[in-house]
Design an enzyme around this catalytic site. Structure first.
Site, PDB file in Angstrom:
ATOM      1  N   HIS A 190       0.850  -1.188   0.000  1.00 50.30           N
ATOM      2  CA  HIS A 190       0.000   0.000   0.000  1.00 50.30           C
ATOM      3  C   HIS A 190       0.882   1.232   0.000  1.00 50.30           C
ATOM      4  O   HIS A 190       1.850   1.308   0.736  1.00 50.30           O
ATOM      5  CB  HIS A 190      -0.885  -0.003   1.252  1.00 50.30           C
ATOM      6  CG  HIS A 190      -2.000   1.002   1.174  1.00 50.30           C
ATOM      7  ND1 HIS A 190      -3.236   0.696   0.656  1.00 50.30           N
ATOM      8  CD2 HIS A 190      -2.069   2.293   1.531  1.00 50.30           C
ATOM      9  CE1 HIS A 190      -4.012   1.753   0.695  1.00 50.30           C
ATOM     10  NE2 HIS A 190      -3.326   2.749   1.228  1.00 50.30           N
ATOM     11  N   ASP A 197     -14.352   3.502   6.892  1.00 49.31           N
ATOM     12  CA  ASP A 197     -13.203   4.217   6.304  1.00 49.31           C
ATOM     13  C   ASP A 197     -13.645   5.007   5.076  1.00 49.31           C
ATOM     14  O   ASP A 197     -13.236   6.148   4.877  1.00 49.31           O
ATOM     15  CB  ASP A 197     -12.084   3.241   5.934  1.00 49.31           C
ATOM     16  CG  ASP A 197     -10.911   3.969   5.269  1.00 49.31           C
ATOM     17  OD1 ASP A 197     -10.287   4.801   5.945  1.00 49.31           O
ATOM     18  OD2 ASP A 197     -10.663   3.752   4.079  1.00 49.31           O
ATOM     19  N   ARG A 227     -12.836  13.481   5.398  1.00 53.97           N
ATOM     20  CA  ARG A 227     -11.492  14.048   5.619  1.00 53.97           C
ATOM     21  C   ARG A 227     -11.030  14.820   4.392  1.00 53.97           C
ATOM     22  O   ARG A 227     -10.377  15.859   4.510  1.00 53.97           O
ATOM     23  CB  ARG A 227     -10.489  12.917   5.932  1.00 53.97           C
ATOM     24  CG  ARG A 227     -10.663  12.364   7.330  1.00 53.97           C
ATOM     25  CD  ARG A 227      -9.880  11.068   7.499  1.00 53.97           C
ATOM     26  NE  ARG A 227      -8.457  11.238   7.294  1.00 53.97           N
ATOM     27  CZ  ARG A 227      -7.640  10.281   6.851  1.00 53.97           C
ATOM     28  NH1 ARG A 227      -8.110   9.075   6.566  1.00 53.97           N
ATOM     29  NH2 ARG A 227      -6.369  10.517   6.702  1.00 53.97           N
ATOM     30  N   SER A 274      -6.576   4.077   8.703  1.00 52.98           N
ATOM     31  CA  SER A 274      -7.263   3.911   7.417  1.00 52.98           C
ATOM     32  C   SER A 274      -6.541   2.865   6.556  1.00 52.98           C
ATOM     33  O   SER A 274      -7.161   1.930   6.034  1.00 52.98           O
ATOM     34  CB  SER A 274      -7.307   5.282   6.712  1.00 52.98           C
ATOM     35  OG  SER A 274      -7.521   5.160   5.347  1.00 52.98           O
ATOM     36  N   LYS A 319      -7.761  -1.399   6.030  1.00 48.72           N
ATOM     37  CA  LYS A 319      -8.088  -1.915   4.689  1.00 48.72           C
ATOM     38  C   LYS A 319      -7.253  -3.149   4.355  1.00 48.72           C
ATOM     39  O   LYS A 319      -7.749  -4.135   3.833  1.00 48.72           O
ATOM     40  CB  LYS A 319      -7.835  -0.836   3.626  1.00 48.72           C
ATOM     41  CG  LYS A 319      -8.957   0.179   3.569  1.00 48.72           C
ATOM     42  CD  LYS A 319      -8.798   1.105   2.400  1.00 48.72           C
ATOM     43  CE  LYS A 319      -7.704   2.109   2.627  1.00 48.72           C
ATOM     44  NZ  LYS A 319      -8.083   3.490   2.662  1.00 48.72           N
TER      45      LYS A 319
HETATM   46  N1  URA Z   1      -4.292   6.268   1.936  1.00 49.04           N
HETATM   47  C1  URA Z   1      -5.315   5.677   2.637  1.00 49.04           C
HETATM   48  O1  URA Z   1      -5.749   4.576   2.310  1.00 49.04           O
HETATM   49  N2  URA Z   1      -5.804   6.326   3.700  1.00 49.04           N
HETATM   50  C2  URA Z   1      -5.353   7.528   4.112  1.00 49.04           C
HETATM   51  O2  URA Z   1      -5.851   8.045   5.097  1.00 49.04           O
HETATM   52  C3  URA Z   1      -4.304   8.139   3.359  1.00 49.04           C
HETATM   53  C4  URA Z   1      -3.780   7.480   2.271  1.00 49.04           C
END
Ligand code: URA
Length: 433
Positions: free
Chosen positions: A82, A161, A168, A183, A187
């Protein structure tokens, strides 16, 4: 429990309990807590931060807001990566076929572009027919048969999220270490990864502008991963300028193809190889990073991994003719040169402004439901350290819009020209294991 008391508690810098964090996440997901109260709380978190345990509790609460994908039918250690978000970041397109080519199951859950940052799902959808809404069964089948699958986040995965992230984005509360950490990690964990490599971007195009902040984010995420028994490594990589030369969707796919054929730009190739090597080590293909890097570099230089990418496109329904002929990818009507008004060296690039320019050209979304122009984008002809003369082309704008004066000016002013040559920069800043 009252939301107003919890907002006050956080405003005073106090720690929220697990029950309080659950109350907030459940209440906001169900609609009982309104946007205005959640916004106030998010701002308080941005200003006062969260303790380690609070951040872990937030991560659990996010995970529990939806389904967790059960991928236990996939054999082997499932690895995912990620990125915390950047400009020109097409690393995932390279990493998936490369790591899969050494037999490691790659289950990649990706998102769409957000704000000034691009998204892997949008880039892949520049390939005609490429399908990213895979079912759990399709993911399992593709990974067992071909070692790779890439899918967008389904509606049932971490609904909290999704809702919080959208809020946000419009309340200037993205750049917070605990909020990003929770966040990202929620995921990855809900999506069934056994091992996770995090690409934590730092610099003018990242949410974390300083190394100190990036380090804190990286450590927080690694700690969360470890506490949940997921092998986790964070690599802090440079985002003080776009990665590679291409920013957009179709043109980023083209550049990723070059890397897979062993003729890509050095910065992008190095970052992709570094992330892939850690994924391959966590997946058990190699004992150590250096061995993995050397082997994967050879695979890239052989040019053969392009066939694995072709297979990825094929199994996900895309038109794989674009691999041999990238000219079949969407092409813009106009190619506008941005010329330098100054002489000197490219000393710095305001990468966030570059990301915003590309979004305004149509490559990203101003609003959630905007349609994307896959052919729109930029080619960063000059990058940090390059010498420029007055009149030199520093950047090329690819667009279908007729009037590009605003983008041209925005791109030109994102380039900071200095009299002295800047010191060369590292592509990889640190690794936190
Ligand atoms: N990527 C994400 O998945 N979440 C965030 O809060 C920032 C970048």
């Amino acid at each position: 429990m009252r939301m107003v008391d919890l907002i006050l508690k956080k405003k005073q810098g106090k720690e929220l309990t697990r029950a309080e964090v659950n109350f907030i996440v459940e209440g906001y997901t169900s609609g009982e807590i309104p946007d205005y109260q959640m916004s106030a709380l998010l701002m308080a978190i941005c200003c006062k931060g969260m303790k380690k345990e609070e951040t872990a509790n937030l991560t659990f609460a996010l995970i529990n807001s939806g389904e967790q994908v059960n991928l236990s039918e996939i054999k082997g250690i499932k690895v995912d990566k990620h990125s915390t978000g950047g400009v020109g970041d097409k690393v995932s397109l390279i990493v998936i076929p490369l790591v899969a080519s050494v037999g490691i199951p790659v289950v990649k859950m990706s998102g769409r572009g957000l704000g000034h940052t691009g998204g892997t799902i949008d880039k892949l959808e520049a390939i005609e027919g490429f399908k990213t809404n895979l079912s759990r069964e399709e993911i399992i089948h593709n990974v067992n048969a071909y070692k790779m699958a890439i899918a967008g986040q389904s509606a049932n995965l971490i609904p909290a999220d999704k809702k919080i992230y959208a809020l946000r984005d419009v309340t200037a509360t993205i750049d917070s270490v605990p909020l990003i950490a929770a966040s990202v990690m929620s995921k990855k964990i809900a999506a069934g990864a056994d091992a996770i490599v995090l690409d934590v971007k730092v610099g003018s195009g990242a949410f974390m502008k300083s190394l100190t902040e990036a380090r804190e984010l990286a450590q927080t995420m690694v700690d969360i991963g470890k506490s949940l028994n997921r092998k986790t490594i964070a690599v802090i990589t440079d985002m003080s300028q776009p990665l590679g030369h291409e920013v957009g969707n179709a043109n980023e796919v083209s550049e990723a193809l070059k890397v897979l054929q062993g003729r890509g730009p050095e910065d992008l190739t190095t970052v992709a190889l570094t992330i892939s090597s850690y994924m391959a080590v966590l997946g058990g293909a190699f004992k150590d990073f250096h061995k993995a890097y050397k082997e994967l570099e050879q695979i890239i230089n052989s040019g053969l991994v392009i066939n694995k990418f072709k297979q990825l496109v094929e199994i996900q329904g895309g038109n794989n003719e674009v691999i041999d002929d990238p000219g079949r990818l969407p092409q813009a009507k106009y190619h506008v040169k941005v010329e330098s008004y100054q002489e000197g060296y490219v000393g710095a690039i305001n990468t966030e402004a570059i990301g915003v320019s590309v979004m305004l050209l149509g490559a990203g979304r101003k609003r959630k439901d905007d349609l994307i122009d896959y052919s729109a984008g930029l080619t960063m002809v000059k990058k940090i350290g390059d010498k420029v003369k007055v009149g030199d082309t520093i950047c090329l704008i690819h667009t279908n819009l007729e009037n590009n004066k605003e983008s041209e000016n925005m791109v030109r002013s994102a380039y900071i020209i200095s009299d002295t040559e800047p010191t060369p920069m590292n592509y990889i800043h640190e690794v936190i294991e």
